[in-house]
Design a protein around this motif. Structure first.
Motif, short mmCIF file in Angstrom:
data_model
loop_
_atom_site.label_atom_id
_atom_site.label_comp_id
_atom_site.label_asym_id
_atom_site.label_seq_id
_atom_site.Cartn_x
_atom_site.Cartn_y
_atom_site.Cartn_z
N GLN A 154 0.86 -1.28 0.26
CA GLN A 154 0.20 -0.24 -0.05
C GLN A 154 0.78 1.00 -0.28
O GLN A 154 0.91 1.88 -0.39
CB GLN A 154 -1.21 -0.07 1.42
N GLN A 155 2.35 1.36 0.14
CA GLN A 155 2.43 2.56 0.89
C GLN A 155 3.58 2.99 -0.38
O GLN A 155 3.76 3.84 -0.60
CB GLN A 155 3.78 2.17 2.53
N PHE A 156 4.02 1.27 -1.36
CA PHE A 156 4.91 1.57 -2.48
C PHE A 156 3.87 1.90 -3.62
O PHE A 156 4.29 3.27 -4.31
CB PHE A 156 5.12 0.91 -2.63
N GLN A 157 2.42 1.59 -3.51
CA GLN A 157 1.56 2.21 -4.67
C GLN A 157 1.51 3.59 -4.40
O GLN A 157 1.13 4.34 -6.11
CB GLN A 157 0.15 1.21 -4.71
N ALA A 158 1.10 4.32 -3.17
CA ALA A 158 1.32 5.61 -2.73
C ALA A 158 1.74 6.30 -2.98
O ALA A 158 1.92 7.43 -3.37
CB ALA A 158 0.62 5.61 -1.34
N SER A 159 3.36 5.72 -3.31
CA SER A 159 3.92 7.54 -3.83
C SER A 159 5.21 6.58 -4.46
O SER A 159 6.17 7.71 -5.17
CB SER A 159 5.16 6.94 -2.04
N ALA A 160 4.96 5.66 -5.25
CA ALA A 160 5.51 5.02 -6.85
C ALA A 160 4.99 5.31 -7.77
O ALA A 160 3.37 5.28 -8.11
CB ALA A 160 5.65 3.52 -7.19
#
Length: 76
Positions: free
Chosen positions: A13-19
């Protein structure tokens, strides 16, 4: 905006939010290109370079807009 699945690991979730999204145009240390894949375990994105169509793997931080703006400001 996609809602996360209750089974999705917070790291994803964190990766998708910032990538940058797949299909996004980015500037990498190797040149400009388009994001064609994500690698969450490696915290990187795969970019197809405009110059020759080759692919490179870049850290998420090196292609995200806030990092590029920071580098442009402090490393002219």
């Amino acid at each position: 905006m996609l809602l996360p699945s209750k089974y999705e690991h917070p790291l994803y979730q964190q990766f998708q939010a910032s990538a940058p999204a797949i299909g996004s145009r980015v500037t990498t240390p190797e040149g400009d290109g388009r994001v064609v894949a994500h690698s969450v375990p490696k915290d990187s994105v795969v970019v197809r370079l405009d110059a020759d169509g080759s692919r490179c793997s870049c850290s998420r931080a090196s292609v995200c807009a806030p990092r590029q703006a920071h580098d442009a400001h402090y490393n002219p």
